[in-house]
Design a protein around this motif. Structure first.
Motif, PDB file in Angstrom:
ATOM      1  N   MET A   1      47.558  34.022  39.948  1.00 50.78           N
ATOM      2  CA  MET A   1      48.109  34.075  41.307  1.00 50.78           C
ATOM      3  C   MET A   1      48.479  32.681  41.803  1.00 50.78           C
ATOM      4  O   MET A   1      48.797  32.499  42.969  1.00 50.78           O
ATOM      5  CB  MET A   1      47.101  34.695  42.271  1.00 50.78           C
ATOM      6  N   ARG A 206      39.953  35.682  46.409  1.00 52.87           N
ATOM      7  CA  ARG A 206      38.613  36.088  45.980  1.00 52.87           C
ATOM      8  C   ARG A 206      37.738  36.171  47.220  1.00 52.87           C
ATOM      9  O   ARG A 206      37.384  35.137  47.789  1.00 52.87           O
ATOM     10  CB  ARG A 206      38.084  35.033  45.005  1.00 52.87           C
ATOM     11  N   TYR A 208      34.623  36.968  47.853  1.00 48.38           N
ATOM     12  CA  TYR A 208      33.298  36.347  47.856  1.00 48.38           C
ATOM     13  C   TYR A 208      33.408  34.830  47.958  1.00 48.38           C
ATOM     14  O   TYR A 208      32.667  34.181  48.686  1.00 48.38           O
ATOM     15  CB  TYR A 208      32.518  36.724  46.591  1.00 48.38           C
ATOM     16  N   ALA A 209      34.338  34.294  47.201  1.00 45.71           N
ATOM     17  CA  ALA A 209      34.521  32.843  47.236  1.00 45.71           C
ATOM     18  C   ALA A 209      34.897  32.386  48.641  1.00 45.71           C
ATOM     19  O   ALA A 209      34.425  31.361  49.132  1.00 45.71           O
ATOM     20  CB  ALA A 209      35.584  32.427  46.234  1.00 45.71           C
TER      21      ALA A 209
ATOM     22  N   PRO B  91      47.150  42.240  39.258  1.00 43.28           N
ATOM     23  CA  PRO B  91      46.376  42.730  40.404  1.00 43.28           C
ATOM     24  C   PRO B  91      46.568  44.229  40.628  1.00 43.28           C
ATOM     25  O   PRO B  91      47.587  44.793  40.237  1.00 43.28           O
ATOM     26  CB  PRO B  91      46.962  41.955  41.593  1.00 43.28           C
ATOM     27  N   ILE B 290      32.148  37.269  41.154  1.00 37.87           N
ATOM     28  CA  ILE B 290      32.946  36.271  41.858  1.00 37.87           C
ATOM     29  C   ILE B 290      33.917  35.609  40.887  1.00 37.87           C
ATOM     30  O   ILE B 290      33.532  35.263  39.789  1.00 37.87           O
ATOM     31  CB  ILE B 290      32.045  35.199  42.497  1.00 37.87           C
TER      32      ILE B 290
END
Lengths: 345, 290
Positions: A1, A206, A208-209, B91, B290
């Motif tokens: 990405m 992301r 969580y990041a 994705p 993560i």
């Protein structure tokens, strides 16, 4: 990405050889705006109609791109939010007779709130699960539009009183829509230079990041959802006033897929992409019809109209698949390629 | 009361079709993580292939069924090979949009080839109604349910017991580990699409012979998505329960409250479900890294 971040970060991070391109770019935008303002002076009624429609669809697509492209939340219920804006705004116009801009703002606020309600599942679910929640929004809202007859007029819908802007009729309306579209485009462009807008992108990459970086993921997701819906609400309010009718059939699943396709074909997480995608997708059926009317009779196709709508679906699907396959950055990605060619020499 | 029983039987019988199509959905989702929005269009193509073989080429219905199922298996495997394998690792939104695009293409092609009008399928399911006590069930629906139920059962047994079924389940549990014990993950992925082609094709033939055949036949699959969400995306057993439930519930709602409620209720159930238990009734908790 990584490359899409680059697009998202936008034109601020131009490489040095691209300096000249940046000037061209500014010149291009100015030329576009001048052309848009000058259009009513020369254009026929049909061209003006299509141009207004394109501008309205651009607003909706820019909104969907905020939700889908920048924040990475797949929404399959966009047209339902457009519907919320359209109905809220139409009801204001009919019962209160308030001015158009106020109606559109109220429509937008209503769509924002409804967007938050249906975005709430995104607190706990993600990805395709969220997509289904938005599908549920699509069906629930369509059901409300269709069944709440005393307010929404059921299947027949509402007819909206005519708006005359500065006594200029259709031209005035066109200029108003273009002005709103330009303001909203600039707003969305600037949004992604702020903390909130950057947070959308971080959450997409992301979540969580992003949380580790101190971003409130839940609030960011909800906001991204609500903002997309708010843009949809503006588009809906304008569309109702423009077509002067609001009925459930304008806000089906197919319409939602249309806007998703505009985002994908134009280019995710790109303002230019939203513009190109919405323009292209709105004009494609017209271009196709014109082509078939010329090519059809010599090829022996008599039933042009009957053939046209399935053909449109095939081309519609092929465009989506083709762009995802060959140029995931969409039409905006093609423009990038041209830029790369132009700045290299 | 009698009427209620009758509606219930009809509802459960039509739920059987949802089960079959939803099984097809789940197996693709489990083994390749693709959310397949083209499932309705795959059903529709299966039904049209059957019509082409029997109604247009006059091959008789046993050959017609074989041809239609074979055709839709080949189509599904082709979609997987041609479009989805090259996009592995993209994705989610890309994969979802590709299935949307494929669905649109298939619907358009069917419209171009067979036209937009409703077509009556050649009768092959007996029309004679079946009575259980005083409860009447339309013959086509009952036989359709029996066909669909048998196929679902056969699939579940295959999935549970056969070597290939175990390979598919191993892949869905952990792709890396599956590959390291010698399972060909790509083959598994193609195979699961082909199986889905078979299941959806069969479901499409039954739907088509009950309701007639149009390019928009695939719209029933939107309820299939509701079934899958309710069951929790990954559970084969859950899909059976949820499918029969949605079919039953939807028919009752349609019978007592009217058709407009019918298309909307399954989604209301799902929406409530999602706020209460986001993984669905029988869904597994997937670990995110993560």
């Amino acid at each position: 990405m990584a490359d899409s971040i680059d697009i998202a970060a936008g034109k601020t991070t131009q490489l040095v050889p691209g300096r000249q391109w940046a000037y061209w770019q500014v010149a291009g935008w100015i030329a576009l705006i001048i052309a848009l303002v000058a259009l009513p002076a020369t254009a026929s009624g049909y061209v003006l109609f299509m141009a207004t429609l394109v501008a309205i669809n651009v607003i909706a697509t820019v909104g969907l791109n905020i939700t889908v492209g920048y924040a990475g939340l797949l929404s399959i219920g966009h047209s339902a939010f457009i519907g919320v804006g359209a109905y809220a705004s139409a009801l204001m116009a009919i019962h209160l007779g308030t001015p158009l801009l106020l109606n559109v703002m109220v429509g937008s606020a209503a769509a924002f709130l409804v967007g938050l309600v249906f975005g709430a599942p995104s607190l706990r679910i993600k990805g395709v699960f969220l997509a289904i929640a938005t599908l549920a929004a699509q069906y629930s809202l369509y059901f409300v539009f269709q069944q709440w007859t005393p307010v929404t007029g059921g299947d027949r819908g509402l007819s909206v009183p005519q708006v005359d802007i500065l006594g200029m009729g259709d031209k005035g309306f066109y200029l108003l829509v273009v002005a709103v579209a330009v303001v909203l485009c600039i707003a969305s462009r600037n949004l992604f230079r702020t903390r909130i807008g950057r947070a959308f992108i971080a959450v997409r990459e992301r979540d969580y990041a992003a949380q580790v970086l101190g971003i409130d993921v839940v609030r960011t997701k909800l906001l991204a959802f609500g903002l997309g819906a708010a843009y949809a609400g503006v588009a809906g309010g304008l569309m109702g006033a423009f077509l002067r009718i609001v009925n459930p059939d304008q806000f089906t699943l197919l319409a939602s897929v249309f806007f998703l396709a505009a985002v994908v074909v134009g280019g995710q997480a790109s303002l230019l992409g939203s513009l190109l995608g919405a323009t292209f997708m709105t004009l494609m059926p017209e271009m196709l019809r014109a082509t078939m009317e010329v090519l059809g009779p010599p090829l022996g196709a008599t039933d042009v109209a009957g053939f046209l709508s399935p053909l449109r679906e095939v081309i519609f699907g092929a465009m989506i698949v083709g762009f995802l396959y060959f140029e995931p950055r969409g039409l905006a990605g093609l423009v990038e390629r041209v830029r790369a060619l132009a700045t290299r020499s | 009361m009698l009427q209620f029983l009758e509606y219930s039987m009809i509802g459960v019988a039509s739920g059987g079709i949802y089960v079959l199509a939803a099984l097809g959905f789940v197996i693709i989702y489990k083994s390749t993580n693709v959310f397949n929005f083209a499932i309705g269009e795959m059903m529709m193509i299966g039904a049209y292939l059957f019509y082409a073989a029997t109604g247009q080429l006059h091959l008789g219905w046993p050959i017609g069924i074989l041809a239609a199922l074979g055709g839709s298996m080949a189509l599904a495997a082709g979609i997987e090979r041609g479009l989805l394998q090259p996009l592995i690792g993209q994705p989610t939104i890309v994969l979802v949009m590709v299935t949307f695009g494929v669905g649109s293409i298939l619907r358009g092609l069917a419209g171009m080839i067979w036209g937009p009008d409703i077509i009556q399928m050649p009768d092959f399911l007996p029309r004679k109604p079946i009575f259980i006590g005083d409860v009447l069930i339309p013959g086509k629906l009952a036989w359709g349910f029996i066909a669909v139920g048998t196929l679902s059962l056969a699939f579940i047994l295959y999935y549970r017991l056969s070597r290939t079924g175990i390979a598919i389940r191993a892949t869905s549990a952990d792709q890396m580990t599956a590959e390291s014990v010698g399972i060909n993950v790509r083959r598994v992925s193609s195979l699961s699409w082909a199986i889905t082609g078979l299941l959806t094709g069969a479901a499409g033939i039954v739907v088509g012979s009950l309701n007639g055949l149009t390019p928009t036949l695939g719209l029933v699959a939107l309820n299939v998505l509701a079934v899958v969400m309710l069951a929790g995306m990954t559970s084969v057993g859950g899909v059976v329960v949820a499918g029969l439930f949605i079919g039953w519930f939807e028919t009752l709602i349609g019978a007592y409250l009217g058709g407009a409620w019918q298309s909307f209720m399954p989604y209301l159930v799902v929406l409530v479900m999602m706020t209460v238990k986001p993984n669905g009734l029988f869904g597994e908790q997937r670990v995110e890294r993560i």
